[in-house]
Design a protein around this motif. Structure first.
Motif, PDB file in Angstrom:
ATOM      1  N   VAL A  21       1.961  86.993  76.706  1.00  0.00           N
ATOM      2  CA  VAL A  21       2.679  87.764  75.686  1.00  0.00           C
ATOM      3  C   VAL A  21       1.770  88.104  74.508  1.00  0.00           C
ATOM      4  O   VAL A  21       1.080  87.244  73.960  1.00  0.00           O
ATOM      5  CB  VAL A  21       3.908  86.985  75.187  1.00  0.00           C
ATOM      6  N   HIS A  22       1.799  89.369  74.128  1.00  0.00           N
ATOM      7  CA  HIS A  22       1.103  89.856  72.934  1.00  0.00           C
ATOM      8  C   HIS A  22       2.163  90.270  71.916  1.00  0.00           C
ATOM      9  O   HIS A  22       3.183  90.857  72.269  1.00  0.00           O
ATOM     10  CB  HIS A  22       0.216  91.051  73.267  1.00  0.00           C
ATOM     11  N   THR A  23       1.908  89.984  70.647  1.00  0.00           N
ATOM     12  CA  THR A  23       2.861  90.265  69.574  1.00  0.00           C
ATOM     13  C   THR A  23       2.440  91.478  68.773  1.00  0.00           C
ATOM     14  O   THR A  23       1.293  91.568  68.330  1.00  0.00           O
ATOM     15  CB  THR A  23       2.988  89.058  68.621  1.00  0.00           C
ATOM     16  N   ILE A  24       3.363  92.400  68.582  1.00  0.00           N
ATOM     17  CA  ILE A  24       3.144  93.560  67.718  1.00  0.00           C
ATOM     18  C   ILE A  24       4.264  93.555  66.673  1.00  0.00           C
ATOM     19  O   ILE A  24       5.442  93.502  67.026  1.00  0.00           O
ATOM     20  CB  ILE A  24       3.161  94.888  68.506  1.00  0.00           C
ATOM     21  N   THR A  25       3.895  93.578  65.401  1.00  0.00           N
ATOM     22  CA  THR A  25       4.911  93.557  64.346  1.00  0.00           C
ATOM     23  C   THR A  25       4.693  94.710  63.393  1.00  0.00           C
ATOM     24  O   THR A  25       3.569  95.222  63.244  1.00  0.00           O
ATOM     25  CB  THR A  25       4.857  92.228  63.563  1.00  0.00           C
ATOM     26  N   ASP A  26       5.779  95.121  62.725  1.00  0.00           N
ATOM     27  CA  ASP A  26       5.679  96.246  61.802  1.00  0.00           C
ATOM     28  C   ASP A  26       5.056  95.855  60.467  1.00  0.00           C
ATOM     29  O   ASP A  26       4.796  96.686  59.624  1.00  0.00           O
ATOM     30  CB  ASP A  26       7.051  96.880  61.570  1.00  0.00           C
ATOM     31  N   ARG A  27       4.811  94.544  60.270  1.00  0.00           N
ATOM     32  CA  ARG A  27       4.166  94.022  59.056  1.00  0.00           C
ATOM     33  C   ARG A  27       5.028  94.145  57.810  1.00  0.00           C
ATOM     34  O   ARG A  27       4.616  93.743  56.724  1.00  0.00           O
ATOM     35  CB  ARG A  27       2.810  94.730  58.790  1.00  0.00           C
ATOM     36  N   PHE A  28       6.204  94.692  57.921  1.00  0.00           N
ATOM     37  CA  PHE A  28       7.082  94.832  56.765  1.00  0.00           C
ATOM     38  C   PHE A  28       8.282  93.900  56.914  1.00  0.00           C
ATOM     39  O   PHE A  28       8.420  92.939  56.175  1.00  0.00           O
ATOM     40  CB  PHE A  28       7.518  96.292  56.596  1.00  0.00           C
ATOM     41  N   GLY A  29       9.152  94.190  57.858  1.00  0.00           N
ATOM     42  CA  GLY A  29      10.317  93.346  58.078  1.00  0.00           C
ATOM     43  C   GLY A  29      10.051  92.237  59.061  1.00  0.00           C
ATOM     44  O   GLY A  29      10.943  91.470  59.387  1.00  0.00           O
ATOM     45  N   MET A  30       8.805  92.132  59.556  1.00  0.00           N
ATOM     46  CA  MET A  30       8.455  91.144  60.567  1.00  0.00           C
ATOM     47  C   MET A  30       9.368  91.245  61.781  1.00  0.00           C
ATOM     48  O   MET A  30       9.774  90.256  62.368  1.00  0.00           O
ATOM     49  CB  MET A  30       8.491  89.723  59.985  1.00  0.00           C
ATOM     50  N   LEU A  31       9.721  92.485  62.125  1.00  0.00           N
ATOM     51  CA  LEU A  31      10.493  92.726  63.335  1.00  0.00           C
ATOM     52  C   LEU A  31       9.507  92.863  64.483  1.00  0.00           C
ATOM     53  O   LEU A  31       8.656  93.763  64.482  1.00  0.00           O
ATOM     54  CB  LEU A  31      11.352  93.977  63.199  1.00  0.00           C
ATOM     55  N   ASN A  32       9.607  91.987  65.450  1.00  0.00           N
ATOM     56  CA  ASN A  32       8.573  91.888  66.466  1.00  0.00           C
ATOM     57  C   ASN A  32       8.889  92.683  67.725  1.00  0.00           C
ATOM     58  O   ASN A  32      10.024  92.700  68.203  1.00  0.00           O
ATOM     59  CB  ASN A  32       8.370  90.422  66.854  1.00  0.00           C
ATOM     60  N   SER A  49       9.705 104.128  65.960  1.00  0.00           N
ATOM     61  CA  SER A  49       8.570 104.965  66.338  1.00  0.00           C
ATOM     62  C   SER A  49       7.267 104.326  65.892  1.00  0.00           C
ATOM     63  O   SER A  49       6.247 104.412  66.590  1.00  0.00           O
ATOM     64  CB  SER A  49       8.711 106.362  65.720  1.00  0.00           C
ATOM     65  N   LEU A  50       7.284 103.673  64.719  1.00  0.00           N
ATOM     66  CA  LEU A  50       6.084 102.988  64.232  1.00  0.00           C
ATOM     67  C   LEU A  50       5.653 101.907  65.209  1.00  0.00           C
ATOM     68  O   LEU A  50       4.477 101.825  65.580  1.00  0.00           O
ATOM     69  CB  LEU A  50       6.347 102.386  62.852  1.00  0.00           C
ATOM     70  N   ASN A  51       6.603 101.079  65.631  1.00  0.00           N
ATOM     71  CA  ASN A  51       6.262 100.032  66.593  1.00  0.00           C
ATOM     72  C   ASN A  51       5.753 100.631  67.904  1.00  0.00           C
ATOM     73  O   ASN A  51       4.830 100.104  68.529  1.00  0.00           O
ATOM     74  CB  ASN A  51       7.471  99.134  66.859  1.00  0.00           C
ATOM     75  N   GLY A  52       6.370 101.733  68.316  1.00  0.00           N
ATOM     76  CA  GLY A  52       5.922 102.394  69.527  1.00  0.00           C
ATOM     77  C   GLY A  52       4.477 102.842  69.421  1.00  0.00           C
ATOM     78  O   GLY A  52       3.683 102.661  70.353  1.00  0.00           O
ATOM     79  N   ARG A  53       4.108 103.423  68.281  1.00  0.00           N
ATOM     80  CA  ARG A  53       2.726 103.867  68.081  1.00  0.00           C
ATOM     81  C   ARG A  53       1.774 102.668  68.032  1.00  0.00           C
ATOM     82  O   ARG A  53       0.648 102.737  68.549  1.00  0.00           O
ATOM     83  CB  ARG A  53       2.620 104.689  66.802  1.00  0.00           C
TER      84      ARG A  53
END
Length: 252
Positions: A21-32, A49-53
């Motif tokens: 598992v790799h983690t990608i977060t939006d860095r704002f709301g910490m929504l993973n 869309s941000l997370n998608g990019r």
């Protein structure tokens, strides 16, 4: 402890696999958002869309892979509109979208609860406590008003495996009426908590309350019976611990 007699074959243990598992977060709301790499790629909760990019950038820049290697998109919640993330990803890949079936399979026969996809997930050794998820009460009151649900083409069942990724098993939670579930891999000892779970600033994993307190207590019991070294919440920092499951608490 069972003794092994001379000449008797020693039972083999399930070989542990590397973390997937790799983690990608939006860095704002910490929504993973999570990316499972077990050969092919699975995106769990694409969110915005941000997370998608960010996912596409991560796949190409760090994994040196093509976005076309993404063969499945999984939604652990049917409440949060994730259309933006789905549309961003599907402009680069043709991955189908999967979500929890809820009561779709409860009125069907036992055979209809088999894992979606072509693989036979019934051969995976799952603890008895893990199969207790079949007892959960699922609610059909959720209406299909969110546009992202119209993109779902694969309906997952409790205890079933992800199509083409059978090591990853569905655990419907007490919030299953809202399409909440976790994903567990007994070979890599990883749990993706999804929308049902978050971690506090102190790192404690919280299983969120639902309209089914009894079901949520059962979920907690099931999770604590699993061997979990790596716990990935829908919101907050991942937890790495020798017995991460023992730290999970209910949030009422």
């Amino acid at each position: 402890m069972t003794a092994i007699l001379p000449g008797q074959e020693v039972p083999t243990r399930t070989a542990q696999k590397l973390r997937q598992v790799h983690t990608i977060t939006d860095r704002f709301g910490m929504l993973n958002t999570y990316l499972i790499d077990d050969g092919s790629l699975v995106v769990v909760d694409p969110r915005s869309s941000l997370n998608g990019r960010l996912i596409l950038h991560y796949v190409e820049r760090f994994l040196k892979r093509s976005p076309s290697d993404i063969d499945l998109i999984v939604l652990t919640s049917q409440e949060t509109n994730q259309s933006g993330g789905i549309e961003t990803l599907r402009s680069y890949c043709t991955a189908p979208v999967a979500a929890l079936a809820r009561t779709r399979g409860r009125t069907s026969s036992t055979n209809d609860r088999r894992p979606a996809g072509n693989g036979d997930g019934g051969t995976l050794p799952i603890p008895l406590a893990f199969r207790a998820g079949e007892l959960f009460s699922l609610d059909a009151l959720l209406t299909f008003t969110n546009p992202h649900l119209r993109q779902v083409s694969i309906w997952l069942h409790d205890v079933g495996g992800l199509p083409r990724h059978e090591d990853w098993r569905v655990i419907a939670t007490g919030g299953a009426a809202r399409g909440h579930f976790c994903l567990y891999n007994p070979f890599s000892w990883e749990l993706i908590g999804g929308a049902a779970m978050s971690t506090t600033e102190g790192g404690m994993p919280i299983l969120h309350a639902s309209g089914d307190p009894r079901g949520q207590q059962e979920t907690l019991r099931v999770l604590r019976d699993l061997q979990i070294y790596y716990l990935y919440p829908g919101q907050g920092k991942p937890l790495l611990a020798h017995n991460a499951a023992a730290q999970i608490r209910l949030d009422w």
